[in-house]
Design a protein around this motif. Structure first.
Motif, PDB file in Angstrom:
ATOM      1  N   LEU A  84      -3.693  55.025  15.661  1.00 17.96           N
ATOM      2  CA  LEU A  84      -4.710  54.075  15.725  1.00 17.96           C
ATOM      3  C   LEU A  84      -6.047  54.081  15.161  1.00 17.96           C
ATOM      4  O   LEU A  84      -7.116  53.185  15.268  1.00 17.96           O
ATOM      5  N   ARG A  85      -6.074  55.529  14.454  1.00 16.04           N
ATOM      6  CA  ARG A  85      -7.447  55.699  14.105  1.00 16.04           C
ATOM      7  C   ARG A  85      -7.450  55.533  12.910  1.00 16.04           C
ATOM      8  O   ARG A  85      -6.644  55.302  11.811  1.00 16.04           O
ATOM      9  N   LYS A  86      -8.558  54.992  12.276  1.00  8.71           N
ATOM     10  CA  LYS A  86      -8.981  54.487  11.122  1.00  8.71           C
ATOM     11  C   LYS A  86      -8.428  55.267   9.765  1.00  8.71           C
ATOM     12  O   LYS A  86      -8.181  55.005   8.537  1.00  8.71           O
ATOM     13  N   LEU A  96     -15.229  56.796  18.967  1.00  6.69           N
ATOM     14  CA  LEU A  96     -14.292  55.716  19.549  1.00  6.69           C
ATOM     15  C   LEU A  96     -14.665  55.465  21.010  1.00  6.69           C
ATOM     16  O   LEU A  96     -15.687  55.911  21.407  1.00  6.69           O
ATOM     17  N   SER A 138      -4.653  55.201  25.481  1.00  6.10           N
ATOM     18  CA  SER A 138      -5.668  55.589  24.408  1.00  6.10           C
ATOM     19  C   SER A 138      -5.625  57.081  24.137  1.00  6.10           C
ATOM     20  O   SER A 138      -5.847  57.383  23.125  1.00  6.10           O
ATOM     21  N   TYR A 182     -10.673  51.812  20.919  1.00  8.84           N
ATOM     22  CA  TYR A 182     -10.491  51.469  19.634  1.00  8.84           C
ATOM     23  C   TYR A 182     -11.393  52.283  18.767  1.00  8.84           C
ATOM     24  O   TYR A 182     -12.353  52.815  19.421  1.00  8.84           O
ATOM     25  N   ASP A 183     -11.121  52.399  17.432  1.00 11.71           N
ATOM     26  CA  ASP A 183     -11.794  53.265  16.566  1.00 11.71           C
ATOM     27  C   ASP A 183     -12.943  52.108  15.836  1.00 11.71           C
ATOM     28  O   ASP A 183     -12.742  51.260  15.603  1.00 11.71           O
ATOM     29  N   SER A 187     -13.882  53.590  24.761  1.00 12.48           N
ATOM     30  CA  SER A 187     -13.113  53.163  25.801  1.00 12.48           C
ATOM     31  C   SER A 187     -13.835  51.948  26.465  1.00 12.48           C
ATOM     32  O   SER A 187     -14.930  51.952  26.586  1.00 12.48           O
ATOM     33  N   HIS A 188     -12.919  50.745  26.451  1.00 16.66           N
ATOM     34  CA  HIS A 188     -13.479  49.536  26.760  1.00 16.66           C
ATOM     35  C   HIS A 188     -12.872  48.978  27.990  1.00 16.66           C
ATOM     36  O   HIS A 188     -11.756  48.905  28.027  1.00 16.66           O
ATOM     37  N   CYS A 191      -9.044  49.213  27.277  1.00 16.30           N
ATOM     38  CA  CYS A 191      -8.395  49.652  25.821  1.00 16.30           C
ATOM     39  C   CYS A 191      -9.474  50.628  25.178  1.00 16.30           C
ATOM     40  O   CYS A 191     -10.562  51.030  25.698  1.00 16.30           O
ATOM     41  N   LEU A 194      -4.994  57.262  20.122  1.00 13.22           N
ATOM     42  CA  LEU A 194      -6.373  57.500  19.470  1.00 13.22           C
ATOM     43  C   LEU A 194      -7.002  58.883  19.669  1.00 13.22           C
ATOM     44  O   LEU A 194      -7.951  59.366  19.311  1.00 13.22           O
TER      45      LEU A 194
END
Length: 156
Positions: free
Chosen positions: A140-142, A65, A112, A57-58, A67-68, A55, A116
């Protein structure tokens, strides 16, 4: 608790940063984007042959950013899981793709990219899959600002 994989990586001269363990006692490692291809191969050879999830996330407050990735190792009495975090700058978010190592990451890397804007270098068919190609922003970016329009409600 002992960081088994981190100790093995240190022993073999692989640059990384141990982030300790999360709330589920899963070892978490941070690596550089430029090292991801070689580390992915090392992890696969070491026995991490299954990618359970990827996944992105920001990272607050909107600087990087991430990548997990989480993997499970088979062939032991108790499967071992590790989490790898790859951070990339938001201005030019690029991470090497690992689809050729773990086929299960195909849809997840595309998602992703779509949500993002993380580009996976040399990805064979990177495309938007959830929102139209014409969409400019990354949802999904803040720092995403929703367009100022209204939906027609209850139109029959």
């Amino acid at each position: 608790m002992h960081c088994r994989l981190s100790a093995w990586l240190v022993k073999h001269g692989v640059i990384h940063r141990s982030l300790g363990f999360d709330y589920q006692r899963i070892e978490t490692l941070q690596i550089k984007s430029s090292d991801w291809n070689s580390i992915a191969i090392i992890l696969y050879v070491y026995g991490y042959n299954y990618l359970r999830s990827q996944c992105a996330y920001d990272v607050p407050p909107g600087g990087l950013l991430a990548s997990h990735l989480m993997r499970i190792e088979y062939g032991m009495d108790r499967p071992e899981e590790v989490c790898v975090k790859v951070f990339t700058p938001r201005r030019d978010p690029r991470i090497p793709f690992v689809f050729w190592v773990w086929k299960s990451v195909d849809f997840q890397e595309q998602e992703s990219y779509d949500m993002l804007g993380i580009y996976y270098n040399n990805y064979p068919r990177l495309k938007r899959i959830l929102i139209p190609e014409s969409w400019i922003e990354c949802l999904l970016r803040k720092d995403y600002k929703a367009p100022n329009f209204y939906e027609i409600q209850n139109a029959h």
